[in-house]
Motif scaffolding. Structure first.
Motif, PDB file in Angstrom:
ATOM      1  N   ASP A 123     -19.912  11.915  14.474  1.00 28.37           N
ATOM      2  CA  ASP A 123     -18.735  12.351  13.558  1.00 28.37           C
ATOM      3  C   ASP A 123     -17.837  11.304  13.837  1.00 28.37           C
ATOM      4  N   VAL A 124     -16.882  11.291  12.671  1.00 29.04           N
ATOM      5  CA  VAL A 124     -15.668  10.309  12.761  1.00 29.04           C
ATOM      6  C   VAL A 124     -14.661  11.398  12.280  1.00 29.04           C
ATOM      7  N   HIS A 125     -13.366  10.737  12.931  1.00 25.57           N
ATOM      8  CA  HIS A 125     -12.087  11.491  12.771  1.00 25.57           C
ATOM      9  C   HIS A 125     -11.458  10.593  11.805  1.00 25.57           C
ATOM     10  N   LEU A 126     -10.911  11.081  10.502  1.00 24.02           N
ATOM     11  CA  LEU A 126     -10.559  10.491   9.752  1.00 24.02           C
ATOM     12  C   LEU A 126      -8.676  10.738   9.762  1.00 24.02           C
ATOM     13  N   MET A 127      -8.177   9.254   9.793  1.00 27.50           N
ATOM     14  CA  MET A 127      -6.603   9.577   9.997  1.00 27.50           C
ATOM     15  C   MET A 127      -6.028   8.476   8.906  1.00 27.50           C
ATOM     16  N   SER A 128      -4.547   8.803   8.706  1.00 24.92           N
ATOM     17  CA  SER A 128      -3.903   7.815   7.614  1.00 24.92           C
ATOM     18  C   SER A 128      -2.566   7.825   7.813  1.00 24.92           C
ATOM     19  N   ILE A 129      -1.821   6.831   7.418  1.00 27.40           N
ATOM     20  CA  ILE A 129      -0.214   6.970   7.478  1.00 27.40           C
ATOM     21  C   ILE A 129       0.034   6.456   5.970  1.00 27.40           C
ATOM     22  N   LEU A 130       1.187   7.211   5.463  1.00 24.98           N
ATOM     23  CA  LEU A 130       1.522   7.053   4.096  1.00 24.98           C
ATOM     24  C   LEU A 130       2.544   5.922   4.156  1.00 24.98           C
ATOM     25  N   ARG A 131       3.123   5.551   3.063  1.00 26.72           N
ATOM     26  CA  ARG A 131       4.283   4.613   3.130  1.00 26.72           C
ATOM     27  C   ARG A 131       5.556   5.002   3.481  1.00 26.72           C
ATOM     28  N   GLU A 132       5.869   6.286   3.103  1.00 19.58           N
ATOM     29  CA  GLU A 132       7.212   6.899   3.404  1.00 19.58           C
ATOM     30  C   GLU A 132       6.882   7.253   4.911  1.00 19.58           C
ATOM     31  N   GLU A 133       5.715   7.737   5.426  1.00 21.82           N
ATOM     32  CA  GLU A 133       5.807   7.868   6.896  1.00 21.82           C
ATOM     33  C   GLU A 133       6.059   6.615   7.588  1.00 21.82           C
ATOM     34  N   TYR A 134       5.346   5.475   7.291  1.00 23.15           N
ATOM     35  CA  TYR A 134       5.816   4.302   7.761  1.00 23.15           C
ATOM     36  C   TYR A 134       7.005   3.826   7.812  1.00 23.15           C
ATOM     37  N   GLU A 135       7.795   3.717   6.582  1.00 24.64           N
ATOM     38  CA  GLU A 135       9.057   3.373   6.546  1.00 24.64           C
ATOM     39  C   GLU A 135      10.015   4.217   7.182  1.00 24.64           C
ATOM     40  N   ALA A 136       9.830   5.802   7.515  1.00 32.28           N
ATOM     41  CA  ALA A 136      10.521   6.548   8.429  1.00 32.28           C
ATOM     42  C   ALA A 136      10.486   6.070   9.786  1.00 32.28           C
TER      43      ALA A 136
ATOM     44  N   GLY B 191      -8.912  15.075   9.049  1.00 31.32           N
ATOM     45  CA  GLY B 191     -10.187  15.702   9.237  1.00 31.32           C
ATOM     46  C   GLY B 191     -11.147  15.095   9.811  1.00 31.32           C
ATOM     47  N   VAL B 192     -12.587  15.767  10.018  1.00 35.13           N
ATOM     48  CA  VAL B 192     -13.747  15.043  10.509  1.00 35.13           C
ATOM     49  C   VAL B 192     -14.921  14.913   9.336  1.00 35.13           C
ATOM     50  N   LEU B 193     -15.409  13.789   9.575  1.00 36.97           N
ATOM     51  CA  LEU B 193     -16.208  13.552   8.687  1.00 36.97           C
ATOM     52  C   LEU B 193     -17.713  13.757   9.589  1.00 36.97           C
ATOM     53  N   ARG B 194     -18.515  14.699   9.530  1.00 37.52           N
ATOM     54  CA  ARG B 194     -19.550  14.952  10.352  1.00 37.52           C
ATOM     55  C   ARG B 194     -20.731  14.148   9.958  1.00 37.52           C
TER      56      ARG B 194
ATOM     57  N   LEU C  69       0.896  -1.293   0.031  1.00 35.98           N
ATOM     58  CA  LEU C  69       0.163  -0.062  -0.087  1.00 35.98           C
ATOM     59  C   LEU C  69       1.017   1.496   0.049  1.00 35.98           C
ATOM     60  N   GLU C  70       0.248   2.335  -0.490  1.00 37.19           N
ATOM     61  CA  GLU C  70       0.847   3.449  -0.242  1.00 37.19           C
ATOM     62  C   GLU C  70       0.030   4.363   0.660  1.00 37.19           C
ATOM     63  N   ARG C  71      -1.117   3.963   1.111  1.00 36.25           N
ATOM     64  CA  ARG C  71      -2.036   4.706   1.934  1.00 36.25           C
ATOM     65  C   ARG C  71      -2.888   3.753   2.742  1.00 36.25           C
ATOM     66  N   PHE C  72      -2.825   3.947   4.069  1.00 34.57           N
ATOM     67  CA  PHE C  72      -3.445   2.828   5.098  1.00 34.57           C
ATOM     68  C   PHE C  72      -4.554   3.871   5.666  1.00 34.57           C
ATOM     69  N   TYR C  73      -5.506   3.676   6.117  1.00 33.06           N
ATOM     70  CA  TYR C  73      -6.470   4.819   6.620  1.00 33.06           C
ATOM     71  C   TYR C  73      -7.616   4.122   7.482  1.00 33.06           C
ATOM     72  N   LEU C  74      -8.119   4.758   8.252  1.00 33.60           N
ATOM     73  CA  LEU C  74      -9.009   4.382   9.376  1.00 33.60           C
ATOM     74  C   LEU C  74      -9.657   5.704   9.657  1.00 33.60           C
ATOM     75  N   ASP C  75     -11.078   5.500  10.513  1.00 35.53           N
ATOM     76  CA  ASP C  75     -11.705   6.549  11.114  1.00 35.53           C
ATOM     77  C   ASP C  75     -12.276   6.021  12.488  1.00 35.53           C
ATOM     78  N   HIS C  76     -12.494   7.125  13.368  1.00 39.69           N
ATOM     79  CA  HIS C  76     -12.852   6.798  14.640  1.00 39.69           C
ATOM     80  C   HIS C  76     -13.908   7.646  15.215  1.00 39.69           C
ATOM     81  N   TYR C  77     -14.625   7.383  16.181  1.00 42.40           N
ATOM     82  CA  TYR C  77     -15.728   8.204  16.917  1.00 42.40           C
ATOM     83  C   TYR C  77     -15.101   9.075  17.731  1.00 42.40           C
ATOM     84  N   THR C  78     -15.396  10.425  17.850  1.00 41.81           N
ATOM     85  CA  THR C  78     -14.977  11.220  18.813  1.00 41.81           C
ATOM     86  C   THR C  78     -14.579  10.463  20.180  1.00 41.81           C
ATOM     87  N   GLY C  79     -13.670  10.861  20.825  1.00 37.90           N
ATOM     88  CA  GLY C  79     -13.381  10.193  22.259  1.00 37.90           C
ATOM     89  C   GLY C  79     -13.134   8.778  22.239  1.00 37.90           C
TER      90      GLY C  79
END
Length: 181
Positions: A163-176, A149-152, A123-133
């Protein structure tokens, strides 16, 4: 069972989910401690769990894993929106056996699944979302995920929009981060 991949951590074996795991999924996904931060509705039936399991087994863009400790299932991981070589979503992860929470198994599982995502699925991008709190957000941040960001009012649970908060990590961040270890 779609994915024969077996992932090992210092304490766990994470393997493709199978039919005989469904009773554990059903039991866990009825616990408020497990479902609090998921859009799993209260009163989910055994048939609901079976239908979702079968749908994901048929979906080429989904993978289901069972987290085991000493050959005993203790949790679950589901990946969705998988486009090998590009992206995937961590759709669900939990330690369902309440007595096994707080022992670092969530971190071990996340690290292993991230390795699977970036190394096996390339992957180049791995993402998730989570509820507030959701307290797991601190774990995600410590593993290198970044807020996007926030998906309202993006998830519905028992007729209520959250609302859910969107998060991701990119390949270059993972490798670093891996180079720092």
């Amino acid at each position: 069972m779609k994915d024969e991949k077996i992932i090992r951590t210092p304490d766990l074996i994470i393997r493709g989910s199978r039919w005989d795991d469904l009773e554990d999924f059903y039991r866990w996904e009825r616990l408020p401690e497990v479902t609090r931060f998921f859009s799993i509705r209260d009163g989910q039936t055994r048939e609901d769990v079976i239908r979702k399991y079968l749908a994901d087994e048929e979906d080429p863009a989904a993978r289901q894993f069972t987290i085991t400790l000493n050959d005993r299932p203790i949790g679950r991981v589901v990946l969705a929106d998988i486009e090998p070589g590009w992206k995937a979503e961590l759709w669900r992860i939990y330690i369902g056996e309440l007595s096994e929470r707080g022992r670092g198994y969530g971190r071990q599982t996340m690290e292993a699944i991230m390795g699977y995502a970036f190394n096996d699925l390339e992957l180049e991008r791995f993402y998730l979302d989570h509820y507030t709190g959701n307290p797991a957000s601190e774990l995600y941040l410590s593993l290198g995920f970044k807020y996007e960001g926030v998906l309202r009012k993006n998830c519905r649970k028992n007729g209520v929009l959250y609302d859910v908060h969107l998060m991701s990590i990119l390949r270059e961040e993972y490798e670093a981060m891996r180079k720092q270890d």
